[in-house]
Design a protein around this motif. Sequence first.
Motif, short mmCIF file in Angstrom:
data_model
loop_
_atom_site.label_atom_id
_atom_site.label_comp_id
_atom_site.label_asym_id
_atom_site.label_seq_id
_atom_site.Cartn_x
_atom_site.Cartn_y
_atom_site.Cartn_z
N SER A 161 0.82 -1.22 0.00
CA SER A 161 0.00 0.00 0.00
C SER A 161 0.86 1.27 0.00
N ALA A 162 2.01 1.23 0.65
CA ALA A 162 2.89 2.41 0.67
C ALA A 162 3.45 2.71 -0.72
N VAL A 163 3.89 1.68 -1.43
CA VAL A 163 4.39 1.90 -2.79
C VAL A 163 3.26 2.39 -3.69
N ALA A 164 2.08 1.78 -3.56
CA ALA A 164 0.94 2.20 -4.39
C ALA A 164 0.61 3.67 -4.16
N LEU A 165 0.60 4.09 -2.91
CA LEU A 165 0.27 5.47 -2.58
C LEU A 165 1.36 6.44 -3.06
N ALA A 166 2.59 5.96 -3.14
CA ALA A 166 3.72 6.80 -3.54
C ALA A 166 3.94 6.86 -5.05
N LEU A 167 3.13 6.14 -5.82
CA LEU A 167 3.31 6.15 -7.28
C LEU A 167 3.11 7.56 -7.82
N PRO A 168 4.07 8.06 -8.59
CA PRO A 168 3.91 9.38 -9.20
C PRO A 168 2.71 9.38 -10.16
N SER A 169 2.12 10.53 -10.33
CA SER A 169 1.00 10.70 -11.24
C SER A 169 1.38 10.19 -12.63
N GLY A 170 0.46 9.49 -13.25
CA GLY A 170 0.70 8.99 -14.59
C GLY A 170 1.27 7.59 -14.66
N LYS A 171 1.71 7.04 -13.54
CA LYS A 171 2.20 5.65 -13.55
C LYS A 171 1.03 4.72 -13.83
N LYS A 172 1.28 3.67 -14.57
CA LYS A 172 0.26 2.70 -14.93
C LYS A 172 0.02 1.76 -13.76
N LYS A 173 -1.28 1.56 -13.43
CA LYS A 173 -1.64 0.76 -12.27
C LYS A 173 -2.73 -0.23 -12.66
N MET A 174 -2.57 -1.47 -12.22
CA MET A 174 -3.53 -2.53 -12.51
C MET A 174 -3.75 -3.37 -11.26
N PHE A 175 -4.87 -4.08 -11.24
CA PHE A 175 -5.10 -5.05 -10.17
C PHE A 175 -5.97 -6.18 -10.68
N ALA A 176 -5.73 -7.36 -10.13
CA ALA A 176 -6.45 -8.57 -10.52
C ALA A 176 -7.03 -9.19 -9.25
N PRO A 177 -8.33 -8.93 -8.99
CA PRO A 177 -8.94 -9.45 -7.76
C PRO A 177 -8.95 -10.98 -7.69
N ALA A 178 -8.89 -11.47 -6.45
CA ALA A 178 -9.00 -12.91 -6.18
C ALA A 178 -9.56 -13.07 -4.77
N MET A 179 -10.78 -13.61 -4.69
CA MET A 179 -11.42 -13.78 -3.38
C MET A 179 -12.68 -14.61 -3.55
N ASN A 180 -13.28 -14.96 -2.44
CA ASN A 180 -14.54 -15.67 -2.44
C ASN A 180 -15.61 -14.83 -3.15
N THR A 181 -16.54 -15.50 -3.80
CA THR A 181 -17.61 -14.83 -4.54
C THR A 181 -18.38 -13.83 -3.68
N ASN A 182 -18.76 -14.24 -2.47
CA ASN A 182 -19.52 -13.34 -1.61
C ASN A 182 -18.72 -12.10 -1.25
N MET A 183 -17.42 -12.25 -1.07
CA MET A 183 -16.57 -11.10 -0.79
C MET A 183 -16.48 -10.20 -2.02
N TYR A 184 -16.36 -10.82 -3.20
CA TYR A 184 -16.23 -10.05 -4.43
C TYR A 184 -17.48 -9.25 -4.75
N VAL A 185 -18.66 -9.86 -4.62
CA VAL A 185 -19.90 -9.16 -4.97
C VAL A 185 -20.40 -8.26 -3.85
N ASN A 186 -19.79 -8.30 -2.69
CA ASN A 186 -20.20 -7.46 -1.58
C ASN A 186 -20.17 -5.99 -2.03
N PRO A 187 -21.23 -5.23 -1.74
CA PRO A 187 -21.27 -3.83 -2.16
C PRO A 187 -20.07 -3.00 -1.70
N LEU A 188 -19.52 -3.31 -0.54
CA LEU A 188 -18.34 -2.57 -0.07
C LEU A 188 -17.14 -2.83 -0.97
N THR A 189 -16.93 -4.09 -1.35
CA THR A 189 -15.83 -4.42 -2.25
C THR A 189 -16.05 -3.76 -3.60
N GLN A 190 -17.28 -3.83 -4.11
CA GLN A 190 -17.57 -3.22 -5.41
C GLN A 190 -17.35 -1.70 -5.38
#
Length: 183
Positions: free
Chosen positions: A104-133
């Motif tokens: 999280s520290a590196v992510a927050l320190a990324l300079p503007s314009g850096k390319k950022k991606m993420f690939a979620p992996a979790m239980n279905t109920n966690m993934y569809v939870n409105p908070l996660t969405q």
Amino acid sequence: MANITLAVTGSIAAYKAADLVSLLTKQKHQVTVLMTRAATQFITPLTLQVLSKNKVHLDIMDEERTEVVNHIELAKKSDLFIVAPATADTISRLAHGAANDIVSAVALALPSGKKKMFAPAMNTNMYVNPLTQENIQTLKKNGFEMIAPKQSLLACGDFGEGALADVQDIVTAVQIKLKETRI
């Protein structure tokens, strides 16, 4: 080629990071791996160090060079930052600007314009939870591109959306993102 920072978080899918690192390094990318403590319960840092041929970063307070702040330096040298697998916890912390671990520290320190991606992996109920969405939408609004999870039989025995995308699909998404930025 590109300097890719791969953040691995505490999901059973963390073992797939080995294939991801291997494929990216075979494409001549420089891969720097960050791991949460929970990720080290699923795959060893040594495995990813051997495959990446780089030190694996585990601790925000591990300052290897006194003349630089490690998490700032890692953020600056990254051409592309990707969290794979991205747990619900990590997605939440990134969406809310936490910086209490190396990922999280590196992510927050990324300079503007850096390319950022993420690939979620979790239980279905966690993934569809409105908070996660909601957290996913926050990341997208802040420049993160999501590599969608797939429907599959999950490690917990449930079937549904939430399984990490296939490693080759992640590599393809990374290649496309790097071509967009001409790295």
